[in-house]
Design an enzyme around this catalytic site. Structure first.
Site, mmCIF file in Angstrom:
data_model
loop_
_atom_site.group_PDB
_atom_site.id
_atom_site.type_symbol
_atom_site.label_atom_id
_atom_site.label_comp_id
_atom_site.label_asym_id
_atom_site.label_seq_id
_atom_site.Cartn_x
_atom_site.Cartn_y
_atom_site.Cartn_z
ATOM 1 N N TYR A 1 0.885 -1.175 0.000
ATOM 2 C CA TYR A 1 0.000 0.000 0.000
ATOM 3 C C TYR A 1 0.915 1.215 0.000
ATOM 4 O O TYR A 1 1.496 1.564 1.022
ATOM 5 C CB TYR A 1 -0.852 -0.047 1.262
ATOM 6 N N TYR B 1 -4.994 4.692 -7.252
ATOM 7 C CA TYR B 1 -5.203 4.582 -5.805
ATOM 8 C C TYR B 1 -6.604 4.046 -5.537
ATOM 9 O O TYR B 1 -7.571 4.793 -5.485
ATOM 10 C CB TYR B 1 -4.999 5.951 -5.159
#
Lengths: 135, 389
Positions: free
Chosen positions: B286, B336
């Protein structure tokens, strides 16, 4: 021009913000073990719920800092670039606030600062930090 | 023992242009993932939903069941662990299919923050309400994830002396991978010179240190290893999983800006998978900000604390490097979609669907999710091979 974001006190933080309005920087102090903190209904060290509000001196050291260059909010359009610091008060709690009086290229983390209570809008107060000499 | 595999992948949107709502995108992604697995929608008997921290239950929640027309659910819930939610849901799905609570569980994340004409900073600057002491963030002008992670990065730099060139190496590696990913948003070359000349967002973070928000949805289907063997696409087995939530306060003696839950999550997941860090062939992190990649490499023990900058500086995580990281371009250059971006790229790689960017060795992938200010962390250890049972 959109107005600045204002403090949004909740039950836990209401005494802190009421303190600012009276010119006092209040932190929580555990009546059981004496530890200082902010932002918890329970002592972070001994888990006691018996917490008092006491006045902090407002001196501390910059734990982390950023210079904001982007206008995320229209009220800050005339202020970029501006500095924001997470300051570790000498009593222990870390507090977030604006940072003024620093040069663009100076190292910020680790600097000694004092807390000034600023009226950011009519009857709305927030902590702001200013650099001071090393003790 | 875990008996679970990812068998379907659905990706919708992945665009900065206006799209349908998050719920509509999520429904499409769930149905696409079922079709990818070779399952009929009525065979999906579990649905685990997560949404962006700023989105509401009305925008995307339990109502997804009806939006996707899934009549036979034995498991349905919305989960929230900030950025760790997507993997947390897949972990719950893996336990559910292992123990028979459900047999084919769809896990989905969707978000549509970019309305017509809205910029990323308008979408994310003040997306989450802040109350109490937390409201000092906005009174001080600390907006967006960029503000928060700029503070964290400043702490890391002050402690370890990491350089702009080292942060740049993370962004440049992500872009080099993205150039080979048709789904990535930014595919032009990125040089160190361009990185260093890019504008500050929140110092020490530049434009290229920050994620690329999109509208989109990603869903996966989780079922048992046995059932996976009969389905349409190669199975991606879940060998291990873990979480870490340090709960560090903003208080002397704690370090909320460096560290986080990765070490605890990794210890649990690696023990479950019976692997060590040296067994990991590729990583999908992430990486909403470059600093998170540096933090994660250290948390899992790929290098010592403070050494991640040197670790990435020579192209080690870039195409052709010894440890491929974020092989689709990640959040930085790809797109994202929070915790599902790294999950989707791991599935693509472990199926061998990476095309030009396919990694040569994909026996073990580490996939991580990060949430809050390093407050909430979850991970998966994935493999095209079944674990030892």
């Amino acid at each position: 021009m959109t107005s600045r974001p204002l403090p949004a006190p909740d039950a836990l933080s209401a005494p802190f913000f009421e303190g600012l309005a009276k010119g006092r920087l209040l932190i929580q102090t555990c009546r059981t073990c004496g530890a200082h903190q902010l932002g918890s209904e329970r002592c972070l060290r001994c888990r006691s719920e018996d917490l008092d509000w006491t006045t902090a001196e407002g001196r501390g050291r910059i734990h982390a800092a950023t210079i904001m260059h982007t206008v995320f909010h229209p009220a800050f359009a005339g202020e970029v670039p501006y500095a924001v610091a997470l300051v570790e008060l000498d009593e222990g709690p870390r507090l977030l606030g604006g940072l003024r009086g620093v040069a663009a290229d100076e190292a910020l983390v680790g600097r000694r600062v004092r807390t000034v209570i600023a009226e950011i809008a009519p009857n709305a107060y927030a902590p702001v930090f200013e650099p001071v000499q090393e003790d | 023992m875990l008996n679970a595999a990812i068998v379907g992948l659905g990706m919708e949107g992945l665009t900065r242009a206006p799209t349908a709502s998050a719920r509509t995108l999520a429904a499409r992604a769930v149905l696409a993932a079922a079709a990818d697995a070779g399952l009929q929608p009525q065979e999906i008997d579990g649905l685990l939903v997560c949404r962006s921290g700023g989105a509401s239950e009305a925008e995307l929640g339990l109502n997804l069941q009806r939006a996707a027309v899934l009549p036979n659910l034995k498991l349905l819930q919305v989960s929230y662990a900030e950025g760790a939610s997507s993997i947390a849901n897949i972990q719950l799905a893996a336990m559910a299919v292992t123990h028979g609570l459900a047999t084919a569980v769809a896990c989905v994340f969707a978000d549509a923050p970019l309305a017509n004409g809205a910029s990323s900073r308008e979408a994310f600057g003040q997306r989450k309400a802040a109350e109490g002491l937390d409201s000092l963030r906005y009174t001080a002008g600390l907006f967006g994830g960029a503000g928060i992670f700029a503070l964290a990065a400043s702490r890391y730099i002050a402690r370890y002396g990491a350089t702009p060139e080292q942060f740049g190496a993370v962004a440049i590696a992500a872009r080099a991978w993205a150039r080979m990913n048709p789904s990535a948003v930014f595919r032009e070359p990125l040089t160190l010179e361009t990185y260093l000349a890019s504008r500050w967002i929140a110092e020490p973070l530049r434009l290229y240190d920050c994620a690329t928000p999109v509208n989109g949805a990603i869903a996966v289907i989780v079922t048992t290893a046995e059932r996976a063997a009969d389905l349409a696409r190669p199975a991606v087995h879940i060998l291990g999983m873990g979480q870490g939530h340090p709960g560090a306060p903003d208080q002397a003696g704690f370090e909320r800006e460096i560290g986080g839950g990765g070490a605890a999550a990794g210890a649990t997941a690696f023990a479950m998978a019976r692997i060590g860090v040296d067994d990991v062939d590729l990583c999908q992190f992430y990486d909403a900000f470059t600093y998170i990649t540096l933090n994660t490499l250290e948390a899992y023990g790929f290098c010592e604390p403070g050494e991640a900058g040197g670790f990435v500086a020579d192209g080690r995580i870039a195409p052709g490097g010894a440890l491929p990281v974020n092989t689709g371009g990640g959040h930085l250059s790809g797109f994202y979609l929070q915790g599902m971006t790294p999950v989707s790229e791991a599935v693509i790689q472990l199926r061998g669907d990476g095309g030009e960017r396919q990694c040569p060795k994909t026996d073990i992938a580490l996939v991580t999710n990060e949430g809050g200010r390093f407050d909430h962390h979850a991970c998966l250890v994935l493999s095209p091979h079944m674990g030892r049972r």
